[in-house]
Design an enzyme around this catalytic site. Structure first.
Site, short mmCIF file in Angstrom:
data_model
loop_
_atom_site.label_atom_id
_atom_site.label_comp_id
_atom_site.label_asym_id
_atom_site.label_seq_id
_atom_site.Cartn_x
_atom_site.Cartn_y
_atom_site.Cartn_z
N GLU A 117 61.03 22.02 63.21
CA GLU A 117 60.89 22.68 64.52
C GLU A 117 60.97 24.20 64.40
OE1 GLU A 117 60.01 20.81 66.87
OE2 GLU A 117 60.99 18.86 66.74
N HIS A 141 68.84 22.38 69.05
CA HIS A 141 68.11 21.21 69.52
C HIS A 141 68.88 19.98 69.05
CE1 HIS A 141 65.20 18.07 69.98
NE2 HIS A 141 65.07 17.93 68.67
N HIS A 143 69.80 15.42 70.14
CA HIS A 143 69.34 14.19 70.80
C HIS A 143 70.49 13.51 71.55
CE1 HIS A 143 66.27 13.85 67.19
NE2 HIS A 143 65.98 14.85 68.01
N GLU A 171 80.86 22.43 88.30
CA GLU A 171 80.66 23.58 87.42
C GLU A 171 79.21 23.76 86.97
OE1 GLU A 171 83.19 25.64 85.45
OE2 GLU A 171 84.25 25.26 87.32
N HIS A 212 63.10 12.37 73.93
CA HIS A 212 63.38 12.96 72.63
C HIS A 212 64.74 13.67 72.59
CE1 HIS A 212 61.81 15.65 69.10
NE2 HIS A 212 63.11 15.53 69.08
P1 13P Z 1 64.15 18.20 61.24
O1 13P Z 1 64.97 17.32 60.33
O2 13P Z 1 62.86 18.62 60.60
O3 13P Z 1 64.98 19.36 61.74
O4 13P Z 1 63.72 17.33 62.50
C1 13P Z 1 64.66 16.73 63.31
C2 13P Z 1 64.25 16.68 64.74
O5 13P Z 1 65.09 16.46 65.59
C3 13P Z 1 62.83 16.91 65.11
O6 13P Z 1 62.70 17.09 66.48
ZN ZN Z 2 64.42 16.22 67.64
#
Ligand code: 13P
Ligand code: ZN
Length: 273
Positions: A117, A141, A143, A171, A212
């Site tokens: 990313e 980023h 999940h 909050e 995602h």
């Molecule tokens: P990477 O291992 O390349 O960082 O990818 C993980 C991910 O969450 C892709 O969206």
């Molecule tokens: Zn991801």
């Protein structure tokens, strides 16, 4: 300085990755993080860097990041291992003078490349750097499960997500008064998702990638981690409320907007109209 690990930013980077792992937001290699180093930080670690490595294309141009150094997680590297073996799982990169290429100047000692990313991270650093006068330095980023679950339940619109998440914890509108952006499902790691996220990040500090994960930007590690934590906790409450038959009462739009004045924030009333 005798080791690059004496740098507070490196310590904070590793610790924040580990906290994120402990939260359960980073299964396997899921998620990635980057930090734009200050000039002083980059100067202090220069003796540990190898600047003569192979240049690689970023895939897009980030002119205002030319010659900047970033700490970045490695692609495919497991979050669970970052604390124990940081030198094999994270790296420092330097963007070249054109803003089109980068070099790995430290880390990933057993091989590897920065996160897939990277184009999204760098484009969004570029936008936030410009919009905040250089104040923003962190992009995360991950999940987180409840936030992702909501992308199967709520309309995939900024307003719907913002209002529903704001309503779950008082909050929330104070922590992210501009709201949250939402993108439809897209191929990850692409320049398309980089540009689409970039459009949203102009307005918001958090952008949800449907089915995602979430992408957050902020001035420092604690604020950025705290933003993701607040959104995910609110999403968890919403999932619980939905699972128990839905809301029986709620915080009204007027009550949400009444938080602006005492907390000196500009809560976007349009999200509630
Ligand atoms: P990477 O291992 O390349 O960082 O990818 C993980 C991910 O969450 C892709 O969206
Ligand atoms: Zn991801």
């Amino acid at each position: 300085m005798e080791s690059i690990f004496e740098l507070k930013a490196i310590q904070m980077f590793i610790d924040t990755c580990h906290q994120s792992w402990l939260k359960g937001w980073n299964e396997r290699n899921g998620g990635n993080m980057s930090y734009r180093m200050t000039e002083e930080e980059a100067a202090s670690v220069r003796p540990f860097l190898n600047e003569k490595t192979q240049p690689r294309p970023i895939g897009l141009r980030v002119e205002n990041l030319a010659n900047e150094y970033f700490i970045v997680t490695g692609s495919g590297k497991f979050y669970k291992n970052i604390l124990r073996e940081p030198e094999n799982n994270i790296c420092v990169i330097r963007v070249d003078e054109t803003g089109e290429n980068y070099r790995i100047v430290w880390g990933l000692a057993e091989g590897g490349v920065p996160t897939s990313e990277l184009p999204t991270h760098l484009l969004n650093h570029s936008i936030k750097k410009e919009r905040t006068n250089g104040q923003y330095r962190v992009i995360m980023h991950a999940h987180p499960a409840n936030t992702v679950a909501l992308t199967f339940l709520l309309p995939l619109e900024d307003k719907a997500f913002t209002r529903n998440i704001w309503e779950m914890i008082t909050e929330c509108p104070i922590v992210f008064p501009a709201g949250i952006g939402v993108l439809p499902w897209m191929v990850c790691g692409s320049s398309d998702i980089a540009y689409a996220t970039g459009e949203k990040i102009k307005k918001y500090d958090a952008v949800i990638w449907s089915h995602h994960g979430i992408f957050c930007a902020g001035p420092d590690f604690d604020t950025t981690f705290g933003l993701m934590d607040t959104i995910e906790k609110s999403a968890e409450i919403l999932i619980k409320v939905m699972s128990c038959g839905g809301k029986k009462q709620f915080i009204t739009p007027e009550q949400i907007l009444a938080l602006s004045e005492p907390y000196h924030v500009d809560i976007d009333a349009q999200m509630l109209s």
